[in-house]
Design a protein around this motif. Structure first.
Motif, mmCIF file in Angstrom:
data_model
loop_
_atom_site.group_PDB
_atom_site.id
_atom_site.type_symbol
_atom_site.label_atom_id
_atom_site.label_comp_id
_atom_site.label_asym_id
_atom_site.label_seq_id
_atom_site.Cartn_x
_atom_site.Cartn_y
_atom_site.Cartn_z
ATOM 1 N N ARG A 1 0.820 -1.218 0.000
ATOM 2 C CA ARG A 1 0.000 0.000 0.000
ATOM 3 C C ARG A 1 0.854 1.269 0.000
ATOM 4 N N GLU A 2 2.182 1.103 -0.161
ATOM 5 C CA GLU A 2 3.059 2.266 -0.166
ATOM 6 C C GLU A 2 2.882 3.078 -1.449
ATOM 7 N N SER A 3 3.317 4.338 -1.394
ATOM 8 C CA SER A 3 3.209 5.210 -2.559
ATOM 9 C C SER A 3 4.175 4.749 -3.655
ATOM 10 N N GLU A 4 3.917 5.194 -4.869
ATOM 11 C CA GLU A 4 4.767 4.802 -6.002
ATOM 12 C C GLU A 4 6.195 5.312 -5.819
ATOM 13 N N ARG A 5 6.332 6.505 -5.255
ATOM 14 C CA ARG A 5 7.673 7.077 -5.061
ATOM 15 C C ARG A 5 8.504 6.235 -4.102
ATOM 16 N N VAL A 6 7.889 5.802 -3.006
ATOM 17 C CA VAL A 6 8.595 4.972 -2.037
ATOM 18 C C VAL A 6 8.970 3.631 -2.661
ATOM 19 N N GLY A 7 8.053 3.078 -3.449
ATOM 20 C CA GLY A 7 8.342 1.817 -4.132
ATOM 21 C C GLY A 7 9.526 1.944 -5.063
ATOM 22 N N GLU A 8 9.608 3.073 -5.781
ATOM 23 C CA GLU A 8 10.742 3.289 -6.685
ATOM 24 C C GLU A 8 12.049 3.431 -5.914
ATOM 25 N N GLU A 9 11.988 4.059 -4.721
ATOM 26 C CA GLU A 9 13.200 4.223 -3.915
ATOM 27 C C GLU A 9 13.752 2.875 -3.493
ATOM 28 N N PHE A 10 12.886 2.002 -3.005
ATOM 29 C CA PHE A 10 13.330 0.689 -2.571
ATOM 30 C C PHE A 10 13.776 -0.160 -3.751
ATOM 31 N N ALA A 11 13.091 -0.018 -4.900
ATOM 32 C CA ALA A 11 13.475 -0.786 -6.084
ATOM 33 C C ALA A 11 14.849 -0.366 -6.590
ATOM 34 N N SER A 12 15.137 0.930 -6.504
ATOM 35 C CA SER A 12 16.436 1.418 -6.984
ATOM 36 C C SER A 12 17.584 0.934 -6.111
ATOM 37 N N ALA A 13 17.282 0.613 -4.852
ATOM 38 C CA ALA A 13 18.334 0.148 -3.941
ATOM 39 C C ALA A 13 18.552 -1.352 -4.025
ATOM 40 N N ALA A 14 17.606 -2.067 -4.641
ATOM 41 C CA ALA A 14 17.725 -3.521 -4.741
ATOM 42 C C ALA A 14 18.773 -3.886 -5.786
ATOM 43 N N PRO A 15 19.665 -4.817 -5.490
ATOM 44 C CA PRO A 15 20.683 -5.212 -6.463
ATOM 45 C C PRO A 15 20.067 -5.958 -7.632
ATOM 46 N N ALA A 16 20.665 -5.794 -8.806
ATOM 47 C CA ALA A 16 20.184 -6.513 -9.985
ATOM 48 C C ALA A 16 20.515 -7.995 -9.849
ATOM 49 N N PRO A 17 19.558 -8.874 -10.164
ATOM 50 C CA PRO A 17 19.828 -10.312 -10.046
ATOM 51 C C PRO A 17 20.927 -10.747 -10.997
ATOM 52 N N ARG A 18 21.834 -11.579 -10.511
ATOM 53 C CA ARG A 18 22.916 -12.066 -11.357
ATOM 54 C C ARG A 18 23.397 -13.413 -10.820
ATOM 55 N N GLY A 19 24.113 -14.149 -11.651
ATOM 56 C CA GLY A 19 24.637 -15.444 -11.242
ATOM 57 C C GLY A 19 23.599 -16.535 -11.352
ATOM 58 N N HIS A 20 23.968 -17.732 -10.912
ATOM 59 C CA HIS A 20 23.088 -18.895 -10.970
ATOM 60 C C HIS A 20 22.598 -19.256 -9.573
ATOM 61 N N ALA A 21 21.416 -19.832 -9.505
ATOM 62 C CA ALA A 21 20.808 -20.163 -8.216
ATOM 63 C C ALA A 21 21.682 -21.065 -7.354
ATOM 64 N N PRO A 22 22.266 -22.150 -7.885
ATOM 65 C CA PRO A 22 23.116 -23.009 -7.036
ATOM 66 C C PRO A 22 24.301 -22.264 -6.440
ATOM 67 N N VAL A 23 24.907 -21.380 -7.253
ATOM 68 C CA VAL A 23 26.056 -20.602 -6.759
ATOM 69 C C VAL A 23 25.615 -19.659 -5.650
ATOM 70 N N ASN A 24 24.491 -18.983 -5.859
ATOM 71 C CA ASN A 24 23.981 -18.063 -4.837
ATOM 72 C C ASN A 24 23.605 -18.804 -3.568
ATOM 73 N N ALA A 25 23.028 -20.003 -3.704
ATOM 74 C CA ALA A 25 22.671 -20.804 -2.530
ATOM 75 C C ALA A 25 23.928 -21.189 -1.755
ATOM 76 N N LEU A 26 24.988 -21.543 -2.481
ATOM 77 C CA LEU A 26 26.248 -21.906 -1.836
ATOM 78 C C LEU A 26 26.840 -20.711 -1.095
ATOM 79 N N LEU A 27 26.738 -19.525 -1.704
ATOM 80 C CA LEU A 27 27.254 -18.314 -1.060
ATOM 81 C C LEU A 27 26.464 -17.994 0.209
ATOM 82 N N VAL A 28 25.155 -18.248 0.181
ATOM 83 C CA VAL A 28 24.326 -18.022 1.371
ATOM 84 C C VAL A 28 24.781 -18.936 2.508
ATOM 85 N N VAL A 29 24.995 -20.211 2.188
ATOM 86 C CA VAL A 29 25.437 -21.168 3.196
ATOM 87 C C VAL A 29 26.816 -20.773 3.744
ATOM 88 N N ALA A 30 27.726 -20.394 2.835
ATOM 89 C CA ALA A 30 29.066 -19.991 3.261
ATOM 90 C C ALA A 30 29.006 -18.744 4.133
#
Length: 242
Positions: free
Chosen positions: A77-106
């Protein structure tokens, strides 16, 4: 947890606001701030008998699950401006899922090892300096465990993303009490020990100050930042002196 919550508000937000004034435009923050105050007072009630039982820890965890569910529901229910602020701070997805899962565990394994080393070294340091473990926990350990919040909030502040900088601290303080203390108490009941009611009152007082600033002024300026930092210096100096 008590020292970390104090450091999050007084040191981290104080420094972030001093570097660059921050506005709290997300209405969710103005809801979460009173929740943070309520949770802080709930901890006082839980510690009325100077301990946290397994039952109380379980109730804290239920509170965390409820809070997370509410946050996801309200975020839509947040405003569009706030949504854009949080979206701009989110990192772009990259890499493969197994590699990312391994990094999470590590990363989780590194946190466990690092936490063990931090606590062990802090206890030894307290013994060598003739200081209580409570003081070490309220200062060195608290600041050390708040470093991720420090990096996130200061970076977000410098980028003009005030909602993220403030939300990071507010959410962390709520999670510390409901999640960290809750889970720890379920594993093993906790005693208040040498933590005093002055320490707890400082934590609750800072939560109230931040909540009032966010719900009335909707921002943290350099004046407020300097005030928070001065409070942290005064509290830490009192701990080390007495």
């Amino acid at each position: 947890v008590v020292g970390s919550n104090i450091s999050n508000i007084a040191l981290i937000l104080g420094l972030a606001a001093l570097l660059r004034p921050m506005k709290a435009e997300a209405k969710l923050l103005r809801i979460d701030a009173p929740i943070m105050i309520l949770v802080s007072f709930a901890l006082l009630a839980v510690l009325a008998d100077s301990r946290v039982t397994r039952l109380e820890g379980g109730l804290l965890l239920v509170g965390l699950i409820t809070y997370i569910g509410f946050t996801f529901w309200e975020s839509g229910r947040e405003s569009e401006r706030v949504g854009e602020e949080f979206a701009s701070a989110a990192p772009a997805p990259r890499g493969h899922a197994p590699v990312n899962a391994l990094l999470v565990v590590a990363g989780l394994a590194s946190l466990v090892v690092g936490g063990h080393l931090l606590v062990t070294a802090a206890v030894k340091l307290a013994t060598l300096l003739g200081m209580s473990q409570a003081v070490i926990g309220l200062t060195i350990v608290a600041i050390g465990t708040s470093l991720p919040e420090f990096a996130t909030s200061v970076t977000a502040s410098l980028r003009g993303q005030g909602d993220i900088a403030i939300g990071n601290v507010v959410g962390s303080n709520i999670f510390n009490i409901l999640g960290i203390l809750g889970l720890t108490a379920v594993i093993h009941p906790l005693e208040l020990g040498a933590i005093t009611w002055l320490d707890l009152s400082t934590m609750v007082g800072l939560a109230c100050v931040l909540g009032i600033l966010l719900t009335t002024r909707l921002q943290l300026g350099r004046t407020e930042g300097a005030f928070l930092l001065a409070g942290f210096v005064a509290y830490t100096s009192w701990l080390l002196a007495f």
